[in-house]
Design a protein around this motif. Sequence first.
Motif, PDB file in Angstrom:
ATOM      1  N   ARG A  86      -1.470   1.681   4.712  1.00 41.67           N
ATOM      2  CA  ARG A  86      -2.886   2.049   4.659  1.00 41.67           C
ATOM      3  C   ARG A  86      -3.569   1.381   3.470  1.00 41.67           C
ATOM      4  O   ARG A  86      -4.700   0.866   3.594  1.00 41.67           O
TER       5      ARG A  86
ATOM      6  N   LEU B 234       6.924   8.139   4.694  1.00 40.40           N
ATOM      7  CA  LEU B 234       5.658   8.501   4.052  1.00 40.40           C
ATOM      8  C   LEU B 234       5.174   7.399   3.113  1.00 40.40           C
ATOM      9  O   LEU B 234       4.001   6.993   3.171  1.00 40.40           O
TER      10      LEU B 234
ATOM     11  N   PHE C 220       3.976   4.322   5.179  1.00 40.51           N
ATOM     12  CA  PHE C 220       2.675   4.490   5.826  1.00 40.51           C
ATOM     13  C   PHE C 220       1.533   4.449   4.814  1.00 40.51           C
ATOM     14  O   PHE C 220       0.480   3.863   5.073  1.00 40.51           O
ATOM     15  N   VAL C 221       1.730   5.096   3.672  1.00 40.96           N
ATOM     16  CA  VAL C 221       0.697   5.065   2.635  1.00 40.96           C
ATOM     17  C   VAL C 221       0.504   3.643   2.121  1.00 40.96           C
ATOM     18  O   VAL C 221      -0.632   3.195   1.899  1.00 40.96           O
TER      19      VAL C 221
ATOM     20  N   SER D 179      -0.434   8.546   8.181  1.00 38.72           N
ATOM     21  CA  SER D 179      -0.029   9.085   6.881  1.00 38.72           C
ATOM     22  C   SER D 179      -0.245  10.588   6.821  1.00 38.72           C
ATOM     23  O   SER D 179       0.607  11.339   6.323  1.00 38.72           O
TER      24      SER D 179
ATOM     25  N   TRP E  12      -3.669   3.915  10.004  1.00 40.01           N
ATOM     26  CA  TRP E  12      -2.633   4.265   9.033  1.00 40.01           C
ATOM     27  C   TRP E  12      -2.975   5.552   8.285  1.00 40.01           C
ATOM     28  O   TRP E  12      -2.078   6.288   7.856  1.00 40.01           O
ATOM     29  N   ARG E  13      -4.255   5.830   8.129  1.00 39.13           N
ATOM     30  CA  ARG E  13      -4.639   7.112   7.524  1.00 39.13           C
ATOM     31  C   ARG E  13      -4.190   8.268   8.405  1.00 39.13           C
ATOM     32  O   ARG E  13      -3.636   9.264   7.922  1.00 39.13           O
TER      33      ARG E  13
END
Length: 210
Positions: A136, A129, A132-133, A155, A151-152
Motif C-alpha cells: 500500500r 500484514l 500488505f502495508v 491491509s 491494498w488499503r
Amino acid sequence: MLAAGMRQIAVHQSLMAYSFALLFTAPALRLLWLAFGVGRDTTQELTNLLGGIASGFLILVGAIVACRYSDARSAVAAWAPRLPGAWLDCAVWTVSGLCVVAIALLYRTEIGATDPMLVVLIVCYIEVLVGFVWARTCATRSGQEVAAYDWRIHSLSVAATPMLFLVYWALYSTQYTCYQGFQGAALTAPASALSLGLFFTTAIRWNAKN
C-alpha cells in the motif's frame, strides 16, 4: 459464470483467481506437510494443523496478488468508491490491538505453554500484514490510486483478523475444548479475513471502467 455472462470480466477474473487458489489448497498442503514434517518430534496431526494454518495464508495471498497485478483498470480512477478516512484505519487497528491483548491473555490463562501452532500463526500473520502495508505504501508513493485503495482494503482485512479470531474461538469453544477452539480459529479466521478483503475489492470492480 454469472459475472462472465454479464460481461463483468474483471469480476470474473477475480473470482476465478479465488477458485483456483482454493483448488491449489490440496497440493500446497502436501508440500507444507513435507516442510513441517522435518522436525523429529512432529506428529502427523501437528503437521496437518501447521500446514492448514500456513496454507490458509499462502493460497489466499496468492489469489490477492494475482487479482491485483492482473487488474486492467487505470492507475487513477474517479469511479472508485471511497472508504471513510483515516479514522477507519485508527478504529480497526485499535480494536485489533485490543483483541490481540485479549487473545494473549486468554491463551496464557487457558492454554499456557507456547506450541508450534502459535508460532506459525504469528509468523504468517506478521509477514502478510507487513507485506500488505508495504504494498500500500509503495502504491501510494507512486501515485497508483487504485492499487493503493485495494491494498488499503486488504491491509484492513488482515488487521481485522484478531477480531474474527476472538469471535471464532468463542464460538468453537461452546462445542469443543478451549484448545480445540483455538485450533479451529487458527485454521479459519485468517482465511475468512483475507477472503472478505478479496470479495470487497472484487465487488467494487463491478461496472468499473478502465
